[in-house]
Design a protein around this motif. Sequence first.
Motif, short mmCIF file in Angstrom:
data_model
loop_
_atom_site.label_atom_id
_atom_site.label_comp_id
_atom_site.label_asym_id
_atom_site.label_seq_id
_atom_site.Cartn_x
_atom_site.Cartn_y
_atom_site.Cartn_z
N ASP A 149 0.80 -1.22 0.00
CA ASP A 149 0.00 0.00 0.00
C ASP A 149 0.83 1.27 0.00
N ARG B 130 1.39 -9.80 12.71
CA ARG B 130 0.72 -10.29 11.50
C ARG B 130 -0.52 -11.10 11.87
N ASP C 278 -6.68 2.45 10.11
CA ASP C 278 -6.81 3.43 9.03
C ASP C 278 -5.58 4.34 8.99
N ASP D 247 -3.48 -8.97 13.44
CA ASP D 247 -3.99 -7.84 12.63
C ASP D 247 -3.72 -6.49 13.27
N TRP D 248 -2.52 -6.29 13.77
CA TRP D 248 -2.17 -5.00 14.34
C TRP D 248 -2.09 -3.90 13.28
N TYR D 249 -2.01 -4.28 12.02
CA TYR D 249 -1.87 -3.29 10.96
C TYR D 249 -3.22 -2.88 10.36
N ASP D 250 -4.30 -3.41 10.91
CA ASP D 250 -5.63 -3.05 10.41
C ASP D 250 -6.09 -1.74 11.04
#
Length: 398
Positions: free
Chosen positions: A64, A313, A321, A316-319
């Motif tokens: 992204d 990973r 905004d 989902d710590w990267y979910d």
Amino acid sequence: MLHVRNQQASPHAATARAADPPPAVADDGARARRKERDPFFDNAKYLAIVLVAISHAWTPLRDDSRAASALYTFVFTFHMPAFVLIAGYFSRSFTARPDQLKRLITGVGVPYLVFEVLYILFARAGWGGGDSDLPLSLLDPYYVTWFLVALFIWRLTSPVWRVVRAPLPVALAVACIASMSPHFGNDLNIQRVLQFLPYFVLGMLMRREHFTWMRRTEVRVLAVPVLLLALAVSYWSVPRLDQSWLYRTNSAQEMGEAAWAGPVMTLAMFGAGLLLTVAFLSLVPTRRTWYTTLGAGTIFGYLLHGFVIKASRWWDWYDVDGIASPAGVAVVTALGAVVVTLLCTAPVRRLLRPLVEPSMDWAFRQPPPARPGGERAVGDGPLGERAGGERRPVNAGG
């Protein structure tokens, strides 16, 4: 390092041993001199492990954010070569003496076995995100543990490289052959072991004056534009270059390329990695800094930060905004640096020393008394972290 098993694990590297074995001569002056450490190498190891951690933290952002992907490519080009080169430098005196083999087993072999099992159990638990069917295989290094396997093999081969007439060309030839030999298989991550081998051999050939040369003013001045140019090239290459070349995990054919591409990319990556490693090391401070003492604990940061990376990973710590925005990338970078720094601190090292630096005198025969005037080998630990490693300052400046 990517989170895909045996494809994008990264190096990653670096390690530390704190205890100092008894000196051969019980002289207070000699003892004091042996306990001195060269801050340059501790500084280099700490800065390199920070680069390892933040590059792993950038992994989920690459799809992204082109900027994050460029930073990832830039750092991956040289942080592993830097670690391996330093490991080779501190392996110059390895002759496979019984005491050296003991330190190799307890400082590299046993930690590999311990953390390979721990990582697999961690992945099996996973709490919804791991791999519950992951087999327990000591021949298939998991994530960051590959570097310990590689270091074990490289150091065992050290005596061979001292008797070969042209060690670096031979090592490069081995790496090139591996890069076009898919039949080598994946046991012990052998492709990576062989393709990173030239940096280890080069490190063995280096001497103190080479690091002193890196500290010359003209080298340090040139290092800045070289690193900036490399970062620009990394940004340009993001949509054009398969980043899998950085990991040295597969042969060219396994990546869908012609066999001849393997040696070409091996030599190109070796040159790029070496150039950026020199630029990086030229800018490392030689004086004591607030993080110098952390350089003696990089093995802890290296082995432990992988659990945090994997958990991020799976859970989902990267979910969040905006995580791929410039501000988000900056926050992730800072968190990665802070986490690995904390894992290198003295309290963590004291707590987990039995796992990372086990004392196993009970498992070995007692060596005969050292003869007066005997010398210890350079670099007792995986990267020469014991006080028996390099101790004189590289340069008074920096």
